[in-house]
Write a protein that holds these residues in place. Structure first.
Motif, PDB file in Angstrom:
ATOM      1  N   ARG A 254      21.906  66.980  79.543  1.00 43.93           N
ATOM      2  CA  ARG A 254      20.882  67.771  80.220  1.00 43.93           C
ATOM      3  C   ARG A 254      21.456  68.676  81.300  1.00 43.93           C
ATOM      4  O   ARG A 254      20.708  69.282  82.068  1.00 43.93           O
ATOM      5  CB  ARG A 254      19.832  66.831  80.814  1.00 43.93           C
ATOM      6  N   ALA A 255      22.782  68.741  81.378  1.00 37.22           N
ATOM      7  CA  ALA A 255      23.472  69.568  82.372  1.00 37.22           C
ATOM      8  C   ALA A 255      23.024  69.235  83.794  1.00 37.22           C
ATOM      9  O   ALA A 255      22.816  70.118  84.627  1.00 37.22           O
ATOM     10  CB  ALA A 255      23.263  71.049  82.085  1.00 37.22           C
ATOM     11  N   ILE A 256      22.893  67.929  84.070  1.00 42.53           N
ATOM     12  CA  ILE A 256      22.486  67.471  85.396  1.00 42.53           C
ATOM     13  C   ILE A 256      23.726  67.020  86.165  1.00 42.53           C
ATOM     14  O   ILE A 256      24.495  66.194  85.660  1.00 42.53           O
ATOM     15  CB  ILE A 256      21.494  66.290  85.303  1.00 42.53           C
ATOM     16  N   PRO A 257      23.964  67.520  87.369  1.00 39.13           N
ATOM     17  CA  PRO A 257      25.089  67.019  88.173  1.00 39.13           C
ATOM     18  C   PRO A 257      24.959  65.516  88.389  1.00 39.13           C
ATOM     19  O   PRO A 257      23.868  65.021  88.701  1.00 39.13           O
ATOM     20  CB  PRO A 257      24.946  67.787  89.493  1.00 39.13           C
ATOM     21  N   CYS A 258      26.054  64.809  88.225  1.00 42.97           N
ATOM     22  CA  CYS A 258      26.015  63.344  88.298  1.00 42.97           C
ATOM     23  C   CYS A 258      27.256  62.820  89.008  1.00 42.97           C
ATOM     24  O   CYS A 258      28.385  63.190  88.665  1.00 42.97           O
ATOM     25  CB  CYS A 258      25.934  62.758  86.888  1.00 42.97           C
ATOM     26  N   ALA A 259      27.055  61.960  89.988  1.00 43.55           N
ATOM     27  CA  ALA A 259      28.148  61.295  90.690  1.00 43.55           C
ATOM     28  C   ALA A 259      28.070  59.802  90.412  1.00 43.55           C
ATOM     29  O   ALA A 259      26.985  59.220  90.413  1.00 43.55           O
ATOM     30  CB  ALA A 259      28.063  61.552  92.192  1.00 43.55           C
ATOM     31  N   VAL A 260      29.213  59.183  90.168  1.00 44.17           N
ATOM     32  CA  VAL A 260      29.254  57.753  89.873  1.00 44.17           C
ATOM     33  C   VAL A 260      30.220  57.052  90.811  1.00 44.17           C
ATOM     34  O   VAL A 260      31.248  57.608  91.189  1.00 44.17           O
ATOM     35  CB  VAL A 260      29.659  57.486  88.410  1.00 44.17           C
ATOM     36  N   SER A 261      29.877  55.838  91.183  1.00 41.32           N
ATOM     37  CA  SER A 261      30.772  55.001  91.980  1.00 41.32           C
ATOM     38  C   SER A 261      31.354  53.942  91.065  1.00 41.32           C
ATOM     39  O   SER A 261      30.622  53.120  90.506  1.00 41.32           O
ATOM     40  CB  SER A 261      29.998  54.348  93.135  1.00 41.32           C
ATOM     41  N   LEU A 262      32.668  53.983  90.862  1.00 40.77           N
ATOM     42  CA  LEU A 262      33.331  53.068  89.942  1.00 40.77           C
ATOM     43  C   LEU A 262      33.656  51.743  90.622  1.00 40.77           C
ATOM     44  O   LEU A 262      34.039  51.702  91.786  1.00 40.77           O
ATOM     45  CB  LEU A 262      34.626  53.689  89.417  1.00 40.77           C
ATOM     46  N   VAL A 298      33.727  57.178  94.586  1.00 40.03           N
ATOM     47  CA  VAL A 298      32.733  58.121  94.058  1.00 40.03           C
ATOM     48  C   VAL A 298      33.438  59.277  93.359  1.00 40.03           C
ATOM     49  O   VAL A 298      34.320  59.927  93.941  1.00 40.03           O
ATOM     50  CB  VAL A 298      31.825  58.649  95.185  1.00 40.03           C
ATOM     51  N   PHE A 299      33.050  59.518  92.105  1.00 38.04           N
ATOM     52  CA  PHE A 299      33.632  60.591  91.316  1.00 38.04           C
ATOM     53  C   PHE A 299      32.525  61.406  90.637  1.00 38.04           C
ATOM     54  O   PHE A 299      31.456  60.882  90.336  1.00 38.04           O
ATOM     55  CB  PHE A 299      34.551  60.035  90.219  1.00 38.04           C
ATOM     56  N   ASP A 300      32.837  62.672  90.377  1.00 37.59           N
ATOM     57  CA  ASP A 300      32.000  63.474  89.505  1.00 37.59           C
ATOM     58  C   ASP A 300      32.081  62.835  88.114  1.00 37.59           C
ATOM     59  O   ASP A 300      33.171  62.649  87.571  1.00 37.59           O
ATOM     60  CB  ASP A 300      32.535  64.907  89.500  1.00 37.59           C
ATOM     61  N   ALA A 301      30.937  62.495  87.510  1.00 42.93           N
ATOM     62  CA  ALA A 301      30.941  61.817  86.214  1.00 42.93           C
ATOM     63  C   ALA A 301      31.658  62.634  85.144  1.00 42.93           C
ATOM     64  O   ALA A 301      32.247  62.065  84.215  1.00 42.93           O
ATOM     65  CB  ALA A 301      29.509  61.526  85.776  1.00 42.93           C
ATOM     66  N   ALA A 302      31.635  63.957  85.275  1.00 47.43           N
ATOM     67  CA  ALA A 302      32.286  64.819  84.291  1.00 47.43           C
ATOM     68  C   ALA A 302      33.798  64.768  84.396  1.00 47.43           C
ATOM     69  O   ALA A 302      34.507  65.229  83.493  1.00 47.43           O
ATOM     70  CB  ALA A 302      31.805  66.256  84.456  1.00 47.43           C
TER      71      ALA A 302
END
Length: 311
Positions: A254-262, A298-302
């Motif tokens: 969906r081209a949504i900006p996403c941040a993930v914490s690993l 925290v990283f950019d999921a992409a």
């Protein structure tokens, strides 16, 4: 990053094998940001244990930790009680940046190549994470010292969605507080018995949705079964790798900006031992190894190489 001696103010079990501690740590409370963690030294254990920060109040000088017992170290931590003292190193790692989440900014703060708060220089390959504030400067708090954020987390394109799975839920509560609760919070658990903190998200005003694997609370299935099909402008997530991979796929489609914490097993906590190496992608698509403790969590999921991510 400093060492703090923090006295335990409250300690209680909130679910089977999950504990909730409130610590007196005034300086740490001023510096902590959503997504960061502390490294705890425990008597009789050589390695410190990393625990995500669930919340921090600079006004009260307190830091809250919610953790699961997963081994001998966390079992020893759970056995501690009021008035005992913990040796903490932190806050460690980068953080979710509420302002970047709301503005959908694609670069880290501070700018790549500029001096970070601790005097280091930001590496553009390692630090350019959407929504991530790399080495936030101490003293960047507002008012009583709590995290600055715009009053609303609703953009012209839709709402912010926070996703937490299991013990990845506590750091999402810290971020929800920074966003003043105006967000969707999707929380996933194995069962109703293991569900935590849902009422605190609701108390903030979050549109709170719950999924459990056995269907004993909320939707039966996974967090993705609770996702709206539209109306989301940004996503932040923390939890097990299979969940984060699914969240990243939803966002990408969906081209949504996403941040993930690993989440990762750690030894040193400062990037020296290579124990928490993770596979990341440069802007040109080539892979390299970074460290969850130093370059994240925290990283950019992409920018995460999901096919190589360890579950």
């Amino acid at each position: 990053m400093d060492t703090h001696l923090a006295k335990i103010q409250t300690a209680r079990a909130i679910a089977p094998g999950i504990y909730d501690f409130t610590l007196s740590a005034p300086q740490l409370a001023k510096e902590a940001r959503p997504g960061q963690f502390v490294h705890i030294r425990l008597p009789g254990h050589t390695l410190r244990r990393p625990i995500s920060i669930c919340s921090a109040s600079a006004a009260e000088g307190t830091v809250r930790l919610v953790f699961a017992v997963r081994g001998e170290g966390t079992r020893a931590l759970a056995a501690m009680g009021r008035e005992e003292t913990l040796d903490l190193l932190g806050p460690l790692g980068n953080s979710f940046d509420p302002e970047s989440i709301l503005s959908k900014c694609g670069s880290c703060r501070p700018e790549a190549g500029s001096a970070c708060g601790d005097g280091a220089v930001c590496d553009p390959e390692l630090a350019r994470n959407k929504f991530a504030s790399v080495h936030p400067e101490a003293g960047s708090a507002c008012g009583d010292g709590d995290v600055c954020a715009p009053e609303k987390s609703r953009s012209a394109d839709g709402r912010v969605m926070l996703v937490g799975g299991g013990i990845g839920v506590p750091p999402m509560l810290f971020l929800a507080q920074a966003l003043h609760g105006d967000c969707i919070a999707v929380l996933g658990f194995r069962s109703a018995e293991s569900a935590i903190l849902a009422e605190e998200f609701r108390a903030l005003g979050c549109d709170t949705r719950i999924a459990t694997e056995d269907g004993s609370l909320g939707e039966k299935g996974f967090v993705t079964d609770c996702f709206p099909q539209s109306g989301i402008s940004a996503i932040a997530a923390c939890g097990p790798v299979p969940m984060l991979r699914a969240v990243a796929s939803y966002a990408k489609a969906r081209a949504i900006p996403c941040a993930v914490s690993l989440e990762a097993r750690m030894a040193c906590g400062v990037g020296a031992c290579l124990g928490c190496a993770c596979s990341l992608l440069r802007e040109d698509g080539t892979a390299y190894y970074g460290h969850v403790c130093k370059d994240g969590p925290v990283f950019d999921a992409a920018r995460v190489a999901w096919e190589g991510a360890q579950a």
